[in-house]
Design an enzyme around this catalytic site. Structure first.
Site, PDB file in Angstrom:
ATOM      1  CG  HIS A  65     -29.666  -0.911 -34.572  1.00  0.00           C
ATOM      2  ND1 HIS A  65     -28.368  -0.948 -34.470  1.00  0.00           N
ATOM      3  CD2 HIS A  65     -29.987  -1.592 -35.935  1.00  0.00           C
ATOM      4  CE1 HIS A  65     -27.759  -1.340 -35.809  1.00  0.00           C
ATOM      5  NE2 HIS A  65     -28.771  -1.615 -36.627  1.00  0.00           N
ATOM      6  CB  CYS A 113     -38.568  -3.696 -36.249  1.00  0.00           C
ATOM      7  SG  CYS A 113     -39.737  -4.251 -37.798  1.00  0.00           S
ATOM      8  CB  SER A 114     -33.867  -3.171 -34.266  1.00  0.00           C
ATOM      9  OG  SER A 114     -33.433  -2.645 -35.688  1.00  0.00           O
ATOM     10  CB  CYS A 124     -26.100  -1.557 -39.040  1.00  0.00           C
ATOM     11  SG  CYS A 124     -27.401  -0.938 -39.735  1.00  0.00           S
ATOM     12  CE  LYS A 172     -38.426  -5.779 -31.009  1.00  0.00           C
ATOM     13  NZ  LYS A 172     -38.146  -4.515 -30.517  1.00  0.00           N
TER      14      LYS A 172
HETATM   15  N1  COA Z   1     -40.077  -2.395 -31.390  1.00  0.00           N
HETATM   16  C1  COA Z   1     -41.158  -2.250 -30.556  1.00  0.00           C
HETATM   17  N2  COA Z   1     -41.890  -0.728 -30.350  1.00  0.00           N
HETATM   18  C2  COA Z   1     -41.389  -0.080 -31.269  1.00  0.00           C
HETATM   19  C3  COA Z   1     -40.581  -0.173 -32.177  1.00  0.00           C
HETATM   20  C4  COA Z   1     -39.791  -1.309 -32.161  1.00  0.00           C
HETATM   21  N3  COA Z   1     -38.707  -1.536 -33.130  1.00  0.00           N
HETATM   22  N4  COA Z   1     -40.431   1.014 -32.973  1.00  0.00           N
HETATM   23  C5  COA Z   1     -41.413   1.873 -32.513  1.00  0.00           C
HETATM   24  N5  COA Z   1     -42.011   1.222 -31.316  1.00  0.00           N
HETATM   25  C6  COA Z   1     -43.146   1.711 -30.624  1.00  0.00           C
HETATM   26  C7  COA Z   1     -42.875   3.089 -30.281  1.00  0.00           C
HETATM   27  O1  COA Z   1     -42.081   3.135 -29.003  1.00  0.00           O
HETATM   28  C8  COA Z   1     -44.411   3.792 -30.072  1.00  0.00           C
HETATM   29  O2  COA Z   1     -44.737   3.356 -28.788  1.00  0.00           O
HETATM   30  P1  COA Z   1     -45.780   4.141 -27.873  1.00  0.00           P
HETATM   31  O3  COA Z   1     -46.982   4.433 -28.873  1.00  0.00           O
HETATM   32  O4  COA Z   1     -46.004   3.378 -26.803  1.00  0.00           O
HETATM   33  O5  COA Z   1     -44.815   5.635 -27.647  1.00  0.00           O
HETATM   34  C9  COA Z   1     -44.830   3.177 -31.156  1.00  0.00           C
HETATM   35  O6  COA Z   1     -44.281   1.828 -31.478  1.00  0.00           O
HETATM   36  C10 COA Z   1     -44.881   3.917 -32.403  1.00  0.00           C
HETATM   37  O7  COA Z   1     -43.673   4.254 -32.558  1.00  0.00           O
HETATM   38  P2  COA Z   1     -43.215   5.047 -34.139  1.00  0.00           P
HETATM   39  O8  COA Z   1     -42.005   5.632 -33.909  1.00  0.00           O
HETATM   40  O9  COA Z   1     -44.382   5.840 -34.451  1.00  0.00           O
HETATM   41  O10 COA Z   1     -42.965   3.741 -34.971  1.00  0.00           O
HETATM   42  P3  COA Z   1     -42.648   3.736 -36.504  1.00  0.00           P
HETATM   43  O11 COA Z   1     -44.306   3.184 -37.229  1.00  0.00           O
HETATM   44  O12 COA Z   1     -42.453   5.126 -37.017  1.00  0.00           O
HETATM   45  O13 COA Z   1     -41.575   2.726 -36.660  1.00  0.00           O
HETATM   46  C11 COA Z   1     -40.532   0.815 -37.297  1.00  0.00           C
HETATM   47  C12 COA Z   1     -41.451   1.393 -36.476  1.00  0.00           C
HETATM   48  C13 COA Z   1     -40.723  -0.909 -37.187  1.00  0.00           C
HETATM   49  C14 COA Z   1     -40.808   1.108 -38.886  1.00  0.00           C
HETATM   50  C15 COA Z   1     -39.201   1.494 -37.038  1.00  0.00           C
HETATM   51  O14 COA Z   1     -38.845   1.273 -35.655  1.00  0.00           O
HETATM   52  C16 COA Z   1     -37.983   0.833 -37.866  1.00  0.00           C
HETATM   53  O15 COA Z   1     -37.824   1.253 -39.174  1.00  0.00           O
HETATM   54  N6  COA Z   1     -37.253  -0.055 -37.668  1.00  0.00           N
HETATM   55  C17 COA Z   1     -36.405  -0.676 -38.494  1.00  0.00           C
HETATM   56  C18 COA Z   1     -35.028   0.133 -38.155  1.00  0.00           C
HETATM   57  C19 COA Z   1     -33.919  -0.299 -39.039  1.00  0.00           C
HETATM   58  O16 COA Z   1     -34.429  -0.628 -40.172  1.00  0.00           O
HETATM   59  N7  COA Z   1     -32.579  -0.405 -38.770  1.00  0.00           N
HETATM   60  C20 COA Z   1     -31.618  -0.806 -39.556  1.00  0.00           C
HETATM   61  C21 COA Z   1     -31.618  -2.394 -39.743  1.00  0.00           C
HETATM   62  S1  COA Z   1     -30.501  -3.077 -40.855  1.00  0.00           S
END
Ligand code: COA
Length: 388
Positions: A332, A206-207, A85, A328
């Site tokens: 990201h 979470c981002s 990242c 966030k």
């Molecule tokens: N914050 C707010 N809303 C989020 C979000 C987040 N981080 N991630 C997804 N959403 C929302 C989507 O927009 C979607 O909304 P909608 O239903 O209104 O369209 C809903 O949540 C579901 O989205 P989806 O893509 O199915 O989410 P997911 O469950 O597959 O993923 C996380 C969610 C948190 C697991 C994923 O965003 C993630 O892995 N984040 C961390 C990324 C990371 O690790 N980066 C590197 C850091 S070192």
């Protein structure tokens, strides 16, 4: 060494961008930054591109060549930089070093990631951990940072509400950023009651998984006014490494690479934390935003939760953090983040940040982390040329 200035910046919209391809994203950002700087393509001597994992996300390697070709920049040297990242922050640093050393004059540093084309981004992101000891044992980034959060709560009494407040502020800032992935407000209740991802971190801690790109154009400070009426000057560029595996840390609630890179940056720039008008900090999870506030030295260790709760990191607070909305809420796209942070600081220091403007900003800092802190890049920028 020569002083270096940023003369042009650009960022694509961040989000789930089905209508853009990997190559079109980076070209859009690169051309935007070139147009912003009043240079022509022929002026560019070299390009660095931060990218974590084009192979896993879009099944394409050799992206430096792909990008210089697609942008019509051949035959300039174009080099990919990878540090998870922190890939963007290191691409920025490589560009700065190339100009400072006198090796190149006009350099583009860009960052790009297209993460949403895969069904599940989590295993690809987890390759930025110590795979043998962490990912192969089932650890993901949400779970690693969840352990950090739990330990911080245990050591310092940090609360869920304080972490949630970080997210509320991030979304508020992003609501004034049209390029953000999530340009909307959220309430503390919404953060606390959203889906649990890895206890104690919920969805809104979470981002997101994001597509996007950003680019900056660099040149020697002495030439900057040839290309821009509002150049922004690089005051410090520092980088530090830490253990990649969390269990090898002396203390998992402190990111030593942040502490070391930031202290070296303050010394190089000749500033203290009191001089920093805003910081774009690496908040891939709310707990990491809180750690950044502490480890960059804006407050005592353990006080991060309290200063967030007291509003000190708001745009009108004592030390504004992430006016862009941060990882966030701006989003990201891993390799793009370090460059997007620099673009936001440039807009802020030029006074062009609209409703999210930090009034009177003169000096800004960017803080870009790879993994859980194995890599950290810290940059400091100013409106005024350096006094050497
Ligand atoms: N914050 C707010 N809303 C989020 C979000 C987040 N981080 N991630 C997804 N959403 C929302 C989507 O927009 C979607 O909304 P909608 O239903 O209104 O369209 C809903 O949540 C579901 O989205 P989806 O893509 O199915 O989410 P997911 O469950 O597959 O993923 C996380 C969610 C948190 C697991 C994923 O965003 C993630 O892995 N984040 C961390 C990324 C990371 O690790 N980066 C590197 C850091 S070192």
């Amino acid at each position: 060494m020569r002083d270096v200035a940023i003369i042009g910046v650009s960022q694509t919209k961040f989000g789930e961008l089905w209508d853009s391809s990997f190559r079109s994203l980076v070209a859009e950002a690169g051309i935007g930054a070139i147009n912003d700087s009043n240079i022509g393509g022929d002026d560019i001597d070299a390009m660095y591109v931060g990218n974590m994992s084009s192979g896993l996300f879009v099944n394409q390697e050799h992206i430096a060549s792909l990008i210089s070709d697609h942008m019509g920049l051949n035959p300039i040297p174009c080099t990919r930089v990878e540090a998870a990242c922190a890939s963007g922050g290191l691409a920025l640093r490589q560009g700065i070093l190339a100009v400072a050393s006198g090796y190149h004059d006009v350099v583009v540093s860009a960052g790009v990631e297209k993460m949403t084309d895969v069904v599940d981004a989590t295993p690809a992101i987890a390759t930025a951990s110590d795979v043998e000891w962490e990912a192969q044992q089932g650890a993901t980034f949400p779970s690693l940072y969840a352990m950090v959060a739990k330990r911080h709560m245990y050591e310092y009494g940090t609360t869920r509400e304080q972490l949630a407040e970080f997210s509320v502020i991030a979304h508020h800032n992003a609501s004034n950023n049209p390029k953000a992935q999530f340009p909307f407000e959220v309430s503390k209740d919404k953060v606390l009651n959203s889906t649990m991802v890895a206890d104690p971190l919920t969805l809104f801690d979470c981002s997101p998984v994001s597509d996007g790109a950003a680019a900056v154009v660099l040149c020697p400070a002495e030439d900057a006014h040839k290309y821009s009426d509002t150049p922004i000057y690089v005051k410090a560029s520092q980088q530090a490494s830490g253990t990649i595996a969390l269990h090898d840390r002396r203390d998992i609630t402190t990111i030593d690479s942040t502490r070391i890179a930031s202290r070296k940056a303050y010394k190089q720039a000749g500033v203290s934390t009191k001089d920093i008008d805003l910081a774009e900090a690496h908040d891939c999870f709310t707990i990491n935003g809180l750690l950044a506030v502490e480890d960059l030295g804006f407050c005592e260790k353990g006080q991060g939760g309290k200063v967030i709760e007291d509003g000190q990191t708001r745009i009108d607070g004592d030390f504004p953090i992430n006016p862009s909305g941060g990882l966030k809420a701006r989003g990201h796209p891993l390799g793009a983040t370090g460059i997007a942070q620099a673009a936001e600081v440039v807009w802020q220091l030029r006074g062009e940040a609209g409703k999210r403007q930090v009034e009177g900003a003169e000096i800004g800092l960017t803080h870009n982390i790879g993994g859980t802190g194995g890599t950290c890049a810290v940059h400091i920028f100013g409106r005024e040329p350096n006094n050497n």
